[in-house]
Structure formats: structure tokens, C-alpha cells
Design a protein around this motif. Sequence first.
Motif, PDB file in Angstrom:
ATOM      1  N   GLN A  65       0.814  -1.213   0.000  1.00  0.00           N
ATOM      2  CA  GLN A  65       0.000   0.000   0.000  1.00  0.00           C
ATOM      3  C   GLN A  65       0.849   1.266   0.000  1.00  0.00           C
ATOM      4  OE1 GLN A  65      -3.537   0.273   0.109  1.00  0.00           O
ATOM      5  NE2 GLN A  65      -3.225   2.467  -0.105  1.00  0.00           N
ATOM      6  N   ARG A  66       2.014   1.230   0.635  1.00  0.00           N
ATOM      7  CA  ARG A  66       2.836   2.435   0.757  1.00  0.00           C
ATOM      8  C   ARG A  66       3.362   2.936  -0.581  1.00  0.00           C
ATOM      9  NH1 ARG A  66       7.575   1.167   4.582  1.00  0.00           N
ATOM     10  NH2 ARG A  66       5.860   0.259   5.706  1.00  0.00           N
ATOM     11  N   PHE A  67       3.225   2.162  -1.661  1.00  0.00           N
ATOM     12  CA  PHE A  67       3.711   2.601  -2.970  1.00  0.00           C
ATOM     13  C   PHE A  67       2.654   3.310  -3.797  1.00  0.00           C
ATOM     14  CE2 PHE A  67       6.630  -1.060  -2.253  1.00  0.00           C
ATOM     15  CZ  PHE A  67       7.753  -0.288  -2.045  1.00  0.00           C
ATOM     16  N   THR A  68       1.486   3.544  -3.242  1.00  0.00           N
ATOM     17  CA  THR A  68       0.431   4.154  -4.041  1.00  0.00           C
ATOM     18  C   THR A  68      -0.382   5.137  -3.216  1.00  0.00           C
ATOM     19  OG1 THR A  68      -1.463   3.700  -5.476  1.00  0.00           O
ATOM     20  CG2 THR A  68      -1.215   2.286  -3.540  1.00  0.00           C
ATOM     21  N   SER A  69      -0.979   6.071  -3.916  1.00  0.00           N
ATOM     22  CA  SER A  69      -1.943   6.964  -3.270  1.00  0.00           C
ATOM     23  C   SER A  69      -3.355   6.600  -3.710  1.00  0.00           C
ATOM     24  CB  SER A  69      -1.627   8.419  -3.624  1.00  0.00           C
ATOM     25  OG  SER A  69      -1.712   8.602  -5.027  1.00  0.00           O
ATOM     26  N   MET A  70      -3.475   5.510  -4.480  1.00  0.00           N
ATOM     27  CA  MET A  70      -4.783   5.058  -4.946  1.00  0.00           C
ATOM     28  C   MET A  70      -5.619   4.561  -3.779  1.00  0.00           C
ATOM     29  SD  MET A  70      -5.182   5.210  -8.213  1.00  0.00           S
ATOM     30  CE  MET A  70      -4.221   5.510  -9.645  1.00  0.00           C
ATOM     31  N   ALA A  71      -6.871   4.925  -3.813  1.00  0.00           N
ATOM     32  CA  ALA A  71      -7.821   4.406  -2.833  1.00  0.00           C
ATOM     33  C   ALA A  71      -9.151   4.231  -3.557  1.00  0.00           C
ATOM     34  CB  ALA A  71      -7.966   5.362  -1.659  1.00  0.00           C
ATOM     35  N   PRO A  72      -9.684   3.042  -3.553  1.00  0.00           N
ATOM     36  CA  PRO A  72      -9.175   1.836  -2.889  1.00  0.00           C
ATOM     37  C   PRO A  72      -7.988   1.247  -3.646  1.00  0.00           C
ATOM     38  CG  PRO A  72     -11.125   1.300  -4.149  1.00  0.00           C
ATOM     39  CD  PRO A  72     -10.939   2.795  -4.270  1.00  0.00           C
ATOM     40  N   PHE A  73      -7.278   0.375  -2.957  1.00  0.00           N
ATOM     41  CA  PHE A  73      -6.125  -0.307  -3.518  1.00  0.00           C
ATOM     42  C   PHE A  73      -6.159  -1.734  -3.005  1.00  0.00           C
ATOM     43  CE2 PHE A  73      -1.754  -1.847  -2.959  1.00  0.00           C
ATOM     44  CZ  PHE A  73      -1.259  -1.700  -4.252  1.00  0.00           C
TER      45      PHE A  73
END
Length: 194
Positions: A65-73
Motif C-alpha cells: 500500500q505504501r507505494f500508491t496513493s490510490m484508494a481503494p487499492f
Amino acid sequence: MTAVHATSFSPTQDCLQLKPKQVIPDESAGYLWCIEQGVVRTVTWDDEGDLVTLGLWGVGDCIGQRFTSMAPFQMESVSDVQVRAVPVSSQELGLVLRSHIRFMEDLFLINSYKLAPQRLLHFLTWLSHRFGQPVEQGQLLDIGLTHQLIAELTGINRITATRLLNELEREGQLIRLPKQRIILSSTGLGRALG
């Protein structure tokens, strides 16, 4: 949003074995998942609730999760997968980030080709370098590669992806095998891209 089988994880357990379509839990305890076997895809959903594949990751890749700012992921197994939870130092995090950036640059370049046949050929060639196993006829892709997944990663609709794959098969550039496996001809794809 499509429901996928959730996987439970305990911080005392550092390794998970997953079947296709199982979800890898978030690494909220400060670790990443290092893939030891199989292929994982990272996904999100657009405003209309449609699934969007962000990437494919294989043996040696670390994801989380720490590699993205996408939500949801979400991280979902594509094949049988084994992942190990690993704590990551800031120095290692830099190496992992560079690997992720290189991967994204590859996909951006592939998706820059305007013609769908050219885009698909470059994508299949990239897949063969990243996930292929050498066999007598070329490179075996044994990663559960569905037409829908190909379409999502190349920006080609599924119907076009199927039509183009059928053409490549007729031309001898790929061989389809049971269980969504394909062999990419070492001579056919090289000729098509040359």
C-alpha cells in the motif's frame, strides 16, 4: 466493486500461500510483501466501480500500500502465490521504488503505441522478458493470462484483444495452451517487432 476472497494475516505469520483471486492483506504493520512464487496484480476501481489493473508483479518484486496513493487499492493473486512479509529499511525502500518506477515507465511506453496490434505485440514481448520461461518453441507464459487482463493492461478492449490474439495464433506467433497459458514464438514476435 467486485468482491474477491479476503485472506487473513497475523503479524506472527510471515509467509502466505494464496490461490488465484485471493486478496493479500494490507501491510499496516510496517512491512511489504515480497513475492516468492507466482504473479500478483495490483488493482483499484474507477468512479464507475470498474476494476482497473495497475500492475503485474512477480518473483522478487516487493509490493504494498505504501507505494500508491490510490484508494481503494488491493493486491490480488493471479496464480498460485507465495508472499513473505518483510520489514523494509529506507535504503531498501529506495531500491524497491526505483524498480516500481521502471515497471511503470515500461507500461507507459507500451501504452504509447497508437495501433492496438503494435501495442499488444510490445506488451507480449515485455511479458515474455518479465515472466517467460524458455521452452523449445519460445517463451512460456504460465501466469493465468486472461484476455480481460491483457485488455486492462494495454488499454485495448477485450474483444479487440481476443481478435488480435487469434490473429497472432493463426500467424504462428503464439500457441495457446490449456489453463490460460501461452507460448510466444521466439522468431514470430521478434519478426513482428523488427
